[in-house]
Every structure is written in structure tokens, then in C-alpha cells.
Design an enzyme around this catalytic site. Structure first.
Site, PDB file in Angstrom:
ATOM      1  N   ASN A   1      30.295  -4.336  18.323  1.00 51.50           N
ATOM      2  CA  ASN A   1      30.957  -4.238  16.413  1.00 51.50           C
ATOM      3  C   ASN A   1      30.711  -5.560  15.510  1.00 51.50           C
ATOM      4  O   ASN A   1      30.516  -6.927  16.864  1.00 51.50           O
ATOM      5  CB  ASN A   1      32.306  -4.032  16.390  1.00 51.50           C
ATOM      6  CG  ASN A   1      32.782  -2.769  17.167  1.00 51.50           C
ATOM      7  OD1 ASN A   1      31.879  -1.343  16.750  1.00 51.50           O
ATOM      8  ND2 ASN A   1      33.987  -2.421  17.961  1.00 51.50           N
TER       9      ASN A   1
ATOM     10  N   HIS B   1      30.924  -9.629  21.751  1.00 50.64           N
ATOM     11  CA  HIS B   1      31.363  -8.892  23.058  1.00 50.64           C
ATOM     12  C   HIS B   1      30.499  -7.618  22.921  1.00 50.64           C
ATOM     13  O   HIS B   1      30.490  -7.232  21.689  1.00 50.64           O
ATOM     14  CB  HIS B   1      32.596  -8.839  23.281  1.00 50.64           C
ATOM     15  CG  HIS B   1      33.548  -8.385  22.330  1.00 50.64           C
ATOM     16  ND1 HIS B   1      33.512  -8.785  20.772  1.00 50.64           N
ATOM     17  CD2 HIS B   1      34.032  -6.904  21.389  1.00 50.64           C
ATOM     18  CE1 HIS B   1      34.290  -8.424  19.845  1.00 50.64           C
ATOM     19  NE2 HIS B   1      34.386  -6.979  20.219  1.00 50.64           N
ATOM     20  N   LEU B   2      30.341  -7.344  24.034  1.00 49.88           N
ATOM     21  CA  LEU B   2      29.551  -5.740  24.516  1.00 49.88           C
ATOM     22  C   LEU B   2      30.815  -4.550  25.142  1.00 49.88           C
ATOM     23  O   LEU B   2      31.196  -5.209  26.397  1.00 49.88           O
ATOM     24  CB  LEU B   2      28.263  -5.863  24.907  1.00 49.88           C
ATOM     25  CG  LEU B   2      27.761  -4.769  25.641  1.00 49.88           C
ATOM     26  CD1 LEU B   2      27.235  -4.166  24.173  1.00 49.88           C
ATOM     27  CD2 LEU B   2      26.277  -5.347  26.583  1.00 49.88           C
ATOM     28  N   HIS B   3      30.875  -3.342  24.515  1.00 54.20           N
ATOM     29  CA  HIS B   3      32.197  -2.670  24.529  1.00 54.20           C
ATOM     30  C   HIS B   3      30.773  -1.564  25.860  1.00 54.20           C
ATOM     31  O   HIS B   3      30.121  -1.180  25.249  1.00 54.20           O
ATOM     32  CB  HIS B   3      32.756  -1.562  23.829  1.00 54.20           C
ATOM     33  CG  HIS B   3      33.680  -2.845  22.999  1.00 54.20           C
ATOM     34  ND1 HIS B   3      35.124  -2.670  22.401  1.00 54.20           N
ATOM     35  CD2 HIS B   3      33.004  -2.817  21.754  1.00 54.20           C
ATOM     36  CE1 HIS B   3      35.321  -3.332  21.781  1.00 54.20           C
ATOM     37  NE2 HIS B   3      34.174  -3.638  21.296  1.00 54.20           N
TER      38      HIS B   3
ATOM     39  N   GLY C   1      33.659  -2.950  11.766  1.00 49.25           N
ATOM     40  CA  GLY C   1      35.004  -2.872  13.020  1.00 49.25           C
ATOM     41  C   GLY C   1      34.696  -3.943  14.030  1.00 49.25           C
ATOM     42  O   GLY C   1      35.604  -4.091  14.701  1.00 49.25           O
ATOM     43  N   GLN C   2      34.369  -4.968  13.674  1.00 50.04           N
ATOM     44  CA  GLN C   2      35.260  -6.785  14.727  1.00 50.04           C
ATOM     45  C   GLN C   2      35.725  -6.689  14.398  1.00 50.04           C
ATOM     46  O   GLN C   2      36.236  -7.296  12.916  1.00 50.04           O
ATOM     47  CB  GLN C   2      33.266  -6.732  14.584  1.00 50.04           C
ATOM     48  CG  GLN C   2      34.087  -8.478  15.554  1.00 50.04           C
ATOM     49  CD  GLN C   2      32.182  -9.223  15.848  1.00 50.04           C
ATOM     50  OE1 GLN C   2      31.623  -9.286  14.727  1.00 50.04           O
ATOM     51  NE2 GLN C   2      32.570 -10.242  16.540  1.00 50.04           N
TER      52      GLN C   2
ATOM     53  N   ASP D   1      39.331  -4.454  28.397  1.00 51.70           N
ATOM     54  CA  ASP D   1      39.949  -3.887  27.135  1.00 51.70           C
ATOM     55  C   ASP D   1      41.178  -3.900  27.116  1.00 51.70           C
ATOM     56  O   ASP D   1      41.488  -3.306  27.826  1.00 51.70           O
ATOM     57  CB  ASP D   1      39.067  -3.008  26.712  1.00 51.70           C
ATOM     58  CG  ASP D   1      38.841  -2.902  25.195  1.00 51.70           C
ATOM     59  OD1 ASP D   1      38.586  -3.699  24.298  1.00 51.70           O
ATOM     60  OD2 ASP D   1      40.501  -3.266  24.378  1.00 51.70           O
ATOM     61  N   ILE D   2      41.716  -4.922  26.715  1.00 47.48           N
ATOM     62  CA  ILE D   2      43.820  -4.209  26.796  1.00 47.48           C
ATOM     63  C   ILE D   2      45.009  -3.506  25.936  1.00 47.48           C
ATOM     64  O   ILE D   2      45.554  -1.772  26.266  1.00 47.48           O
ATOM     65  CB  ILE D   2      44.148  -5.395  25.677  1.00 47.48           C
ATOM     66  CG1 ILE D   2      45.589  -5.327  26.361  1.00 47.48           C
ATOM     67  CG2 ILE D   2      44.002  -5.201  24.381  1.00 47.48           C
ATOM     68  CD1 ILE D   2      46.276  -6.619  26.286  1.00 47.48           C
TER      69      ILE D   2
HETATM   70  P1  5GP Z   1      36.120  -4.836  17.956  1.00 49.52           P
HETATM   71  O1  5GP Z   1      36.978  -4.900  17.706  1.00 49.52           O
HETATM   72  O2  5GP Z   1      36.244  -7.190  18.018  1.00 49.52           O
HETATM   73  O3  5GP Z   1      35.003  -5.609  18.706  1.00 49.52           O
HETATM   74  O4  5GP Z   1      36.761  -5.728  19.706  1.00 49.52           O
HETATM   75  C1  5GP Z   1      37.634  -6.489  20.202  1.00 49.52           C
HETATM   76  C2  5GP Z   1      38.621  -5.679  21.262  1.00 49.52           C
HETATM   77  O5  5GP Z   1      39.337  -6.746  21.992  1.00 49.52           O
HETATM   78  C3  5GP Z   1      38.959  -4.561  20.757  1.00 49.52           C
HETATM   79  O6  5GP Z   1      38.793  -3.482  21.879  1.00 49.52           O
HETATM   80  C4  5GP Z   1      40.817  -4.964  21.675  1.00 49.52           C
HETATM   81  O7  5GP Z   1      41.661  -3.686  21.871  1.00 49.52           O
HETATM   82  C5  5GP Z   1      40.404  -5.996  22.407  1.00 49.52           C
HETATM   83  N1  5GP Z   1      41.667  -7.132  22.478  1.00 49.52           N
HETATM   84  C6  5GP Z   1      41.928  -8.156  21.394  1.00 49.52           C
HETATM   85  N2  5GP Z   1      42.711  -8.605  22.423  1.00 49.52           N
HETATM   86  C7  5GP Z   1      42.427  -8.631  23.408  1.00 49.52           C
HETATM   87  C8  5GP Z   1      43.326  -9.301  24.140  1.00 49.52           C
HETATM   88  O8  5GP Z   1      44.151 -10.319  25.007  1.00 49.52           O
HETATM   89  N3  5GP Z   1      43.194  -8.884  25.805  1.00 49.52           N
HETATM   90  C9  5GP Z   1      41.635  -7.784  25.867  1.00 49.52           C
HETATM   91  N4  5GP Z   1      41.705  -7.884  27.094  1.00 49.52           N
HETATM   92  N5  5GP Z   1      41.079  -6.667  24.505  1.00 49.52           N
HETATM   93  C10 5GP Z   1      41.892  -7.814  24.152  1.00 49.52           C
END
Ligand code: 5GP
Ligand code: ZN
Length: 104
Positions: A85, A98-100, A91-92, A30-31
Site C-alpha cells: 500500500n 512493508h510487503l503484505h 491505504g498505507q 500482521d496483528i
Molecule cells: P498498511 O495499511 O500500512 O499497508 O499496513 C499496516 C499493517 O500493519 C496493517 O495490516 C496492520 O494490521 C498492521 N499493524 C499495525 N500495527 C501493528 C502492530 O503493532 N503489530 C503488528 N504485528 N502489525 C501491526
């Protein structure tokens, strides 16, 4: 090519730190990590949210969980969180399932 960020990462059109790949999924860092280890385990198949998943996709979703477990073991995590999420209000932010995997 879809306009989806994670489809682009899977297709290697956008760089990411990919730590694992198989025929069904890809895992990358995750970035904006929330802990020492923060990976996203992502199916190659584009499914927008868990709310859209079908019974036919049950094995794929199970594969994400088992893959995350293996990656947690490889990283010797003492404990971790696995989180989906679901939906904007859940929170998505990226609408490709995607699974964190978050832990240390
Ligand atoms: P969500 O909030 O949709 O469950 O999680 C999306 C996740 O993707 C966030 O934790 C965010 O930091 C990560 N993310 C967003 N843009 C990028 C990207 O360009 N590269 C990577 N590696 N992660 C990203
Ligand atoms: Zn996608």
C-alpha cells in the site's frame, strides 16, 4: 531510535510474532490478519513508502518479494497476494515499507 512502529518491532522493542529474519529484512505476523496467513515482510532499512524508494534500493525491494515467495512456499499456500500500500490514499497506515503476504 526512530519513532517508527516497524523499526521498533525490528529492534525487538515492541513484541511481534517474528517468523523470519535475515540481514536485510524481517517478517512477522500482521496483528489484524486478513486471511489464514498474513505476514508483513519489512526491510531493516527505514524507507517510508515505495514512493520514496530509489533505484539503489531495487535489490532490497526484490529481496522482499523473493523472501515473501519463500515464506509462502514454506507455509504451503495454494495462492496468495503480495501487496504494497503506497501513501495514505493508497491505504498505507504504517510509514515504513512493508510487503503484505496474504493467503491460505
Ligand atoms: P498498511 O495499511 O500500512 O499497508 O499496513 C499496516 C499493517 O500493519 C496493517 O495490516 C496492520 O494490521 C498492521 N499493524 C499495525 N500495527 C501493528 C502492530 O503493532 N503489530 C503488528 N504485528 N502489525 C501491526
Ligand atoms: Zn521504520
Amino acid at each position: 531510535m526512530s519513532d517508527c512502529l516497524f523499526c521498533k518491532i525490528i529492534a525487538k522493542k515492541i513484541p511481534a510474532t517474528i517468523v523470519y529474519e535475515d540481514e536485510k529484512c524481517v517478517a512477522f505476523a500482521d496483528i489484524h490478519p486478513k486471511d489464514k496467513t498474513h505476514l508483513l515482510v519489512v526491510p531493516r532499512e527505514h524507507i517510508a513508502t515505495v514512493a520514496d524508494a530509489t533505484e539503489a534500493q531495487e535489490p532490497l525491494l526484490g529481496h522482499l518479494v523473493v523472501t515473501a515467495k519463500k515464506l509462502a512456499q514454506q507455509a504451503s499456500l495454494v495462492g496468495y497476494k503480495l501487496q504494497f500500500n503506497v501513501g495514505k490514499e493508497g491505504g498505507q497506515e504504517v510509514f515504513h515499507i512493508h510487503l503484505h503476504l496474504i493467503g491460505h
